[in-house]
Scaffold this motif. Structure first.
Motif, PDB file in Angstrom:
ATOM      1  N   MET A 106     -38.545 -23.850   4.854  1.00 36.17           N
ATOM      2  CA  MET A 106     -38.644 -22.792   5.829  1.00 36.17           C
ATOM      3  C   MET A 106     -39.996 -22.067   5.751  1.00 36.17           C
ATOM      4  O   MET A 106     -40.524 -21.703   6.797  1.00 36.17           O
ATOM      5  CB  MET A 106     -37.463 -21.833   5.627  1.00 36.17           C
ATOM      6  N   PRO A 107     -40.561 -21.849   4.562  1.00 32.12           N
ATOM      7  CA  PRO A 107     -41.876 -21.188   4.528  1.00 32.12           C
ATOM      8  C   PRO A 107     -42.958 -21.975   5.272  1.00 32.12           C
ATOM      9  O   PRO A 107     -43.824 -21.379   5.908  1.00 32.12           O
ATOM     10  CB  PRO A 107     -42.200 -21.098   3.035  1.00 32.12           C
ATOM     11  N   GLU A 108     -42.892 -23.317   5.192  1.00 31.00           N
ATOM     12  CA  GLU A 108     -43.878 -24.124   5.909  1.00 31.00           C
ATOM     13  C   GLU A 108     -43.727 -23.952   7.412  1.00 31.00           C
ATOM     14  O   GLU A 108     -44.715 -23.882   8.146  1.00 31.00           O
ATOM     15  CB  GLU A 108     -43.730 -25.612   5.555  1.00 31.00           C
ATOM     16  N   ALA A 109     -42.494 -23.869   7.888  1.00 22.29           N
ATOM     17  CA  ALA A 109     -42.249 -23.695   9.320  1.00 22.29           C
ATOM     18  C   ALA A 109     -42.755 -22.335   9.792  1.00 22.29           C
ATOM     19  O   ALA A 109     -43.351 -22.223  10.862  1.00 22.29           O
ATOM     20  CB  ALA A 109     -40.757 -23.840   9.619  1.00 22.29           C
ATOM     21  N   LYS A 110     -42.526 -21.298   8.984  1.00 16.99           N
ATOM     22  CA  LYS A 110     -43.010 -19.967   9.364  1.00 16.99           C
ATOM     23  C   LYS A 110     -44.530 -19.924   9.390  1.00 16.99           C
ATOM     24  O   LYS A 110     -45.131 -19.305  10.276  1.00 16.99           O
ATOM     25  CB  LYS A 110     -42.467 -18.906   8.409  1.00 16.99           C
ATOM     26  N   SER A 111     -45.165 -20.578   8.439  1.00 16.00           N
ATOM     27  CA  SER A 111     -46.619 -20.622   8.402  1.00 16.00           C
ATOM     28  C   SER A 111     -47.169 -21.350   9.633  1.00 16.00           C
ATOM     29  O   SER A 111     -48.125 -20.886  10.274  1.00 16.00           O
ATOM     30  CB  SER A 111     -47.088 -21.314   7.126  1.00 16.00           C
ATOM     31  N   ALA A 112     -46.567 -22.479   9.978  1.00 13.46           N
ATOM     32  CA  ALA A 112     -46.997 -23.231  11.160  1.00 13.46           C
ATOM     33  C   ALA A 112     -46.772 -22.412  12.428  1.00 13.46           C
ATOM     34  O   ALA A 112     -47.606 -22.399  13.337  1.00 13.46           O
ATOM     35  CB  ALA A 112     -46.246 -24.552  11.241  1.00 13.46           C
ATOM     36  N   PHE A 113     -45.634 -21.690  12.484  1.00 10.73           N
ATOM     37  CA  PHE A 113     -45.357 -20.850  13.653  1.00 10.73           C
ATOM     38  C   PHE A 113     -46.411 -19.759  13.796  1.00 10.73           C
ATOM     39  O   PHE A 113     -46.895 -19.494  14.901  1.00 10.73           O
ATOM     40  CB  PHE A 113     -43.964 -20.218  13.546  1.00 10.73           C
ATOM     41  N   ALA A 130     -38.130 -22.175  18.949  1.00 10.88           N
ATOM     42  CA  ALA A 130     -37.960 -23.101  17.822  1.00 10.88           C
ATOM     43  C   ALA A 130     -37.805 -22.354  16.506  1.00 10.88           C
ATOM     44  O   ALA A 130     -36.923 -22.674  15.700  1.00 10.88           O
ATOM     45  CB  ALA A 130     -39.140 -24.062  17.747  1.00 10.88           C
ATOM     46  N   ILE A 131     -38.637 -21.333  16.264  1.00 15.23           N
ATOM     47  CA  ILE A 131     -38.532 -20.612  14.986  1.00 15.23           C
ATOM     48  C   ILE A 131     -37.244 -19.807  14.930  1.00 15.23           C
ATOM     49  O   ILE A 131     -36.620 -19.692  13.873  1.00 15.23           O
ATOM     50  CB  ILE A 131     -39.785 -19.734  14.716  1.00 15.23           C
ATOM     51  N   ARG A 132     -36.800 -19.248  16.058  1.00 17.28           N
ATOM     52  CA  ARG A 132     -35.522 -18.507  16.078  1.00 17.28           C
ATOM     53  C   ARG A 132     -34.352 -19.453  15.796  1.00 17.28           C
ATOM     54  O   ARG A 132     -33.420 -19.099  15.082  1.00 17.28           O
ATOM     55  CB  ARG A 132     -35.319 -17.796  17.421  1.00 17.28           C
ATOM     56  N   THR A 133     -34.418 -20.659  16.337  1.00 14.03           N
ATOM     57  CA  THR A 133     -33.365 -21.639  16.079  1.00 14.03           C
ATOM     58  C   THR A 133     -33.344 -22.019  14.602  1.00 14.03           C
ATOM     59  O   THR A 133     -32.278 -22.111  13.989  1.00 14.03           O
ATOM     60  CB  THR A 133     -33.579 -22.892  16.945  1.00 14.03           C
ATOM     61  N   LYS A 187     -31.828 -19.161  12.589  1.00 10.27           N
ATOM     62  CA  LYS A 187     -30.377 -19.094  12.744  1.00 10.27           C
ATOM     63  C   LYS A 187     -29.682 -20.194  11.954  1.00 10.27           C
ATOM     64  O   LYS A 187     -28.601 -19.988  11.418  1.00 10.27           O
ATOM     65  CB  LYS A 187     -29.992 -19.214  14.215  1.00 10.27           C
ATOM     66  N   SER A 188     -30.286 -21.382  11.889  1.00  3.28           N
ATOM     67  CA  SER A 188     -29.638 -22.494  11.199  1.00  3.28           C
ATOM     68  C   SER A 188     -29.830 -22.424   9.686  1.00  3.28           C
ATOM     69  O   SER A 188     -29.133 -23.109   8.946  1.00  3.28           O
ATOM     70  CB  SER A 188     -30.170 -23.832  11.723  1.00  3.28           C
ATOM     71  N   ASP A 189     -30.774 -21.591   9.235  1.00  2.00           N
ATOM     72  CA  ASP A 189     -31.012 -21.443   7.800  1.00  2.00           C
ATOM     73  C   ASP A 189     -29.800 -20.757   7.174  1.00  2.00           C
ATOM     74  O   ASP A 189     -29.371 -19.705   7.630  1.00  2.00           O
ATOM     75  CB  ASP A 189     -32.275 -20.602   7.575  1.00  2.00           C
ATOM     76  N   SER A 190     -29.228 -21.360   6.136  1.00  2.00           N
ATOM     77  CA  SER A 190     -28.036 -20.774   5.530  1.00  2.00           C
ATOM     78  C   SER A 190     -28.399 -19.493   4.782  1.00  2.00           C
ATOM     79  O   SER A 190     -29.480 -19.358   4.226  1.00  2.00           O
ATOM     80  CB  SER A 190     -27.359 -21.770   4.595  1.00  2.00           C
ATOM     81  N   LEU A 191     -27.476 -18.553   4.808  1.00  2.00           N
ATOM     82  CA  LEU A 191     -27.674 -17.257   4.192  1.00  2.00           C
ATOM     83  C   LEU A 191     -26.360 -16.831   3.559  1.00  2.00           C
ATOM     84  O   LEU A 191     -25.304 -16.917   4.192  1.00  2.00           O
ATOM     85  CB  LEU A 191     -28.110 -16.243   5.257  1.00  2.00           C
ATOM     86  N   PRO A 240     -21.478 -20.123  11.228  1.00  2.00           N
ATOM     87  CA  PRO A 240     -20.996 -20.673   9.955  1.00  2.00           C
ATOM     88  C   PRO A 240     -22.056 -20.754   8.865  1.00  2.00           C
ATOM     89  O   PRO A 240     -21.729 -20.891   7.698  1.00  2.00           O
ATOM     90  CB  PRO A 240     -20.477 -22.066  10.319  1.00  2.00           C
ATOM     91  N   ALA A 241     -23.337 -20.633   9.215  1.00  2.00           N
ATOM     92  CA  ALA A 241     -24.395 -20.691   8.200  1.00  2.00           C
ATOM     93  C   ALA A 241     -24.582 -19.350   7.495  1.00  2.00           C
ATOM     94  O   ALA A 241     -25.270 -19.268   6.487  1.00  2.00           O
ATOM     95  CB  ALA A 241     -25.715 -21.132   8.837  1.00  2.00           C
ATOM     96  N   PHE A 242     -23.981 -18.285   8.009  1.00  2.00           N
ATOM     97  CA  PHE A 242     -24.076 -16.950   7.421  1.00  2.00           C
ATOM     98  C   PHE A 242     -22.752 -16.673   6.718  1.00  2.00           C
ATOM     99  O   PHE A 242     -21.715 -16.536   7.357  1.00  2.00           O
ATOM    100  CB  PHE A 242     -24.345 -15.925   8.510  1.00  2.00           C
ATOM    101  N   THR A 243     -22.760 -16.628   5.389  1.00  2.00           N
ATOM    102  CA  THR A 243     -21.527 -16.427   4.627  1.00  2.00           C
ATOM    103  C   THR A 243     -21.650 -15.228   3.706  1.00  2.00           C
ATOM    104  O   THR A 243     -22.747 -14.805   3.346  1.00  2.00           O
ATOM    105  CB  THR A 243     -21.181 -17.662   3.770  1.00  2.00           C
ATOM    106  N   ILE A 244     -20.491 -14.700   3.337  1.00  2.00           N
ATOM    107  CA  ILE A 244     -20.438 -13.640   2.333  1.00  2.00           C
ATOM    108  C   ILE A 244     -19.578 -14.129   1.181  1.00  2.00           C
ATOM    109  O   ILE A 244     -18.722 -14.996   1.349  1.00  2.00           O
ATOM    110  CB  ILE A 244     -19.862 -12.316   2.887  1.00  2.00           C
TER     111      ILE A 244
END
Length: 142
Positions: free
Chosen positions: A1-8, A36-39, A42-46, A92-96
């Protein structure tokens, strides 16, 4: 994810209207990059830990959780145990992970604060929408 943010960031700097003349092509490419970065975000699990009182865990509650700009609505079922993982409704990627506190606290202030935050985040209109409504009322009264 850091690489994607840097490219964005690099693409956004290159295509931003402050640095590049705004043409339909550059604006659409910038919009695609933002989408693309918002998607990806959102898909990044948390996973977040949520502390509950024994009463809330016993009775079951609904909570909203905001973490790193991401909102989630969680329905905690009655008799939930410590360590239970629950996914956000619709994300479903956002859990507690539930942690039941040893001390009992009154749940009314916490519930009220959570309800107020939920209303502010999901129900109330934006300041712009409230201003527009106020202006419509003022015009119709005149």
């Amino acid at each position: 994810m850091p690489e994607a943010k840097s490219a964005f960031r690099q693409v956004a700097k290159r295509l931003h209207p402050d640095h590049t003349p705004p043409t339909p092509e550059t604006l659409s490419r910038l919009a695609e990059a933002v989408h693309a970065i918002r998607t990806l975000e959102k898909s990044d699990s948390l996973e977040v830990e949520l502390a509950l009182s024994p009463g809330d865990a016993r009775d079951g509650v609904t909570r909203t959780v905001t973490h790193r700009g991401r909102n989630g609505l969680f329905r905690i079922l009655p008799d939930s145990a410590s360590g239970t993982r629950i996914a956000a409704i619709g994300d479903p990627a956002f859990t507690i992970v539930i942690r039941i506190e040893a001390q009992t606290q009154t749940s009314a202030p916490t519930t009220e604060a959570g309800l107020n935050r939920f209303v502010d985040d999901f129900v109330k209109g934006s300041p712009t929408a409230r201003l527009a409504g106020w202006l419509r009322k003022a015009r119709s009264a005149a």
